[in-house]
Design an enzyme around this catalytic site. Structure first.
Site, PDB file in Angstrom:
ATOM      1  N   CYS A  35       0.852  -1.189   0.000  1.00  0.00           N
ATOM      2  CA  CYS A  35       0.000   0.000   0.000  1.00  0.00           C
ATOM      3  C   CYS A  35       0.881   1.230   0.000  1.00  0.00           C
ATOM      4  CB  CYS A  35      -0.904  -0.010   1.239  1.00  0.00           C
ATOM      5  SG  CYS A  35      -1.967   1.436   1.381  1.00  0.00           S
ATOM      6  N   GLU A  76       1.840  -5.229  -5.424  1.00  0.00           N
ATOM      7  CA  GLU A  76       0.698  -6.137  -5.405  1.00  0.00           C
ATOM      8  C   GLU A  76      -0.331  -5.727  -6.446  1.00  0.00           C
ATOM      9  OE1 GLU A  76      -1.199  -7.011  -1.728  1.00  0.00           O
ATOM     10  OE2 GLU A  76       0.680  -7.330  -0.654  1.00  0.00           O
TER      11      GLU A  76
END
Length: 464
Positions: free
Chosen positions: A354, A388
């Site tokens: 993130c 990701e």
């Protein structure tokens, strides 16, 4: 049973949830919106409105006196003006969703900003809704991917989704104009249709309007699931050193008087001085924070980050993550400006989970620094890394920009006659698939199909 309806300009007030009409944006222009929610205005606002009506009544009586009439006559024009003013007043405000804008632009507006003449009929609304669902996939799907809306100035590739963090950008999910296997769209393809609808319903209204962090005030973009005691708090105050949050400025000041550590917890692992775009000097540093050791700090950071990330899955169990906090350094301490997180052990080879730059510090190039730092960590580990998936719109824009610059710089400075994709990957720590997709986007790689006489399968060779 709903509130009592009143008529104004042939329209029943208060307006119903789901109504579509034009709303005035901050630039003075009108754009089509859908009413998502409504609520009664604060009591002090109502008092102001009734004071406005009373002033009109007093003004009407003064006019009547000047004309020789009797003040206070029930049939006088003053009473009529007051009644008319009260009829115009709508003691509700409406939470609207702009068709062409990203969900972060949703806001509460008063009746004065709505064009009642533009209200669509029920049949027209239903037809528009069906057309919109077919075209953009509803409120949470591919909606509001405008190519030049009024949130275009907010296009910042620094707020993005990777794994447990998400961003929902206003631009087309494929900004270059062609499909790319590494680009996975809006950033919420991991949600089932039912889960996505549930998410949209639960987070449709921002619960916190603005925050204060350090010396900056920022309007929030999305819903964040703060504890229940903060439900009716429109503004929150964050300590910039430990991200503790409070309802009032006084509570924050009391907390700050007790804070002794003027930097994030954890280990400072990097510090350097850079030239800013204006020619000044700025000292930046990184702190590595272990989610297992500093659980409260990391959870508070996730609460804060969710205000600016749409489809971020808020993990209360942060033990499995490392957080890297980027700070600006001055004589008053180390002030966080953004961060990224990564799993301690990623079986898929992810080097970032993130990433977020706080809105007050965007457009400074810090986002690229965060991405670059994640790859430098991969080099230290002798690994190739990748963020990701799925990438959000803004995540894809930022990463492709970084990949393109980094790979072209390698090609420019490489001293040998030829270079392979594997060579580029080893030099940059960028995964081979990302290298290939980036070279394809800049038309610097071609697939050459070779059919050997003695083989039954196709092989691929790459030429730069």
């Amino acid at each position: 049973e709903g509130p009592e309806k009143r008529m104004h300009q042939g329209v029943a007030l208060p307006l119903d949830v789901g109504t579509r009409l034009l709303c005035q944006w901050r630039d003075g222009k009108y754009y089509m919106v859908k009413i998502i929610e409504r609520r009664k205005k604060a009591r002090e606002d109502d008092d102001d409105l009734f004071d406005f009506a009373a002033d009109d009544k007093a003004a009407g009586e003064d006019k009547k006196k000047a004309a020789g009439g009797k003040a206070g006559d029930g049939a006088g024009s003053g009473d009529g003006d007051a009644k008319m003013a009260l009829e115009v007043v709508d003691d509700y405000e409406y939470y609207v969703d702009y068709d062409k804008f990203n969900r972060r632009m949703d806001e509460w507006v008063s009746l004065s900003r709505l064009d009642l003449k533009s209200i669509r009929g029920k049949e027209e609304q239903a037809a528009k809704g069906k057309k919109g669902d077919k075209k953009v996939g509803g409120r949470g799907g591919q909606k509001r991917r405008s190519h030049g809306g009024h949130d275009a100035h907010l296009i910042d590739p620094l707020a993005m989704k990777h794994g447990h963090g998400a961003g929902n950008g206003p631009h087309n999910s494929n900004p270059i104009g062609h499909e790319d296997p590494a680009h996975h769209g809006e950033g919420h393809e991991e949600f089932s249709e039912h889960a996505l609808q549930e998410h949209e319903e639960f987070t449709k209204v921002k619960n916190i309007h603005s925050i204060e962090l350090g010396k900056y005030e920022m309007e929030t973009w999305y819903f964040s699931p703060f504890p229940k005691e903060y439900n009716n708090c429109s503004r929150m105050y964050f300590c910039e050193f430990d991200f503790a949050f409070f309802k009032t400025k006084r509570q924050l000041q009391r907390h700050m008087s007790k804070v002794k550590m003027l930097h994030p917890p954890g280990d400072e692992i990097y510090r350097s001085t850079y030239k800013t775009r204006t020619g000044g000097d700025v000292t930046l540093c990184f702190f590595e924070v272990d989610g297992k050791k500093e659980k409260i700090f990391c959870q508070n950071l996730c609460y804060l980050a969710k205000l600016f990330l749409d489809h971020k899955t808020l993990f209360y169990d942060v033990d499995l993550f490392l957080f890297y906090i980027l700070c600006e350094v001055d004589e008053r301490g180390c002030h966080p400006v953004g961060y990224f997180s990564k799993e301690k052990q990623s079986e898929e080879g992810y080097n970032l989970a993130c990433i977020l730059m706080f809105p007050s510090h965007q457009r400074k190039g810090y986002g690229k620094l965060l991405i670059s730092f994640s790859y430098e960590l991969s080099k230290k580990e002798n690994k190739m890394g990748t963020p990701e998936r799925p990438l959000s719109d803004l995540g894809a824009v930022s990463y492709y920009s970084y990949w393109t610059y980094t790979i072209l710089n390698v090609l420019k400075t490489y001293k040998h006659d030829s270079i392979s994709v594997m060579d580029i990957a080893e030099i940059t720590a960028i995964r081979q698939q990302d290298v290939i997709s980036t070279l394809q986007r800049v038309n610097m790689i071609q697939y050459v199909v070779v059919v050997p006489l003695f083989l039954l399968h196709l092989s691929l060779s790459y030429s730069l």
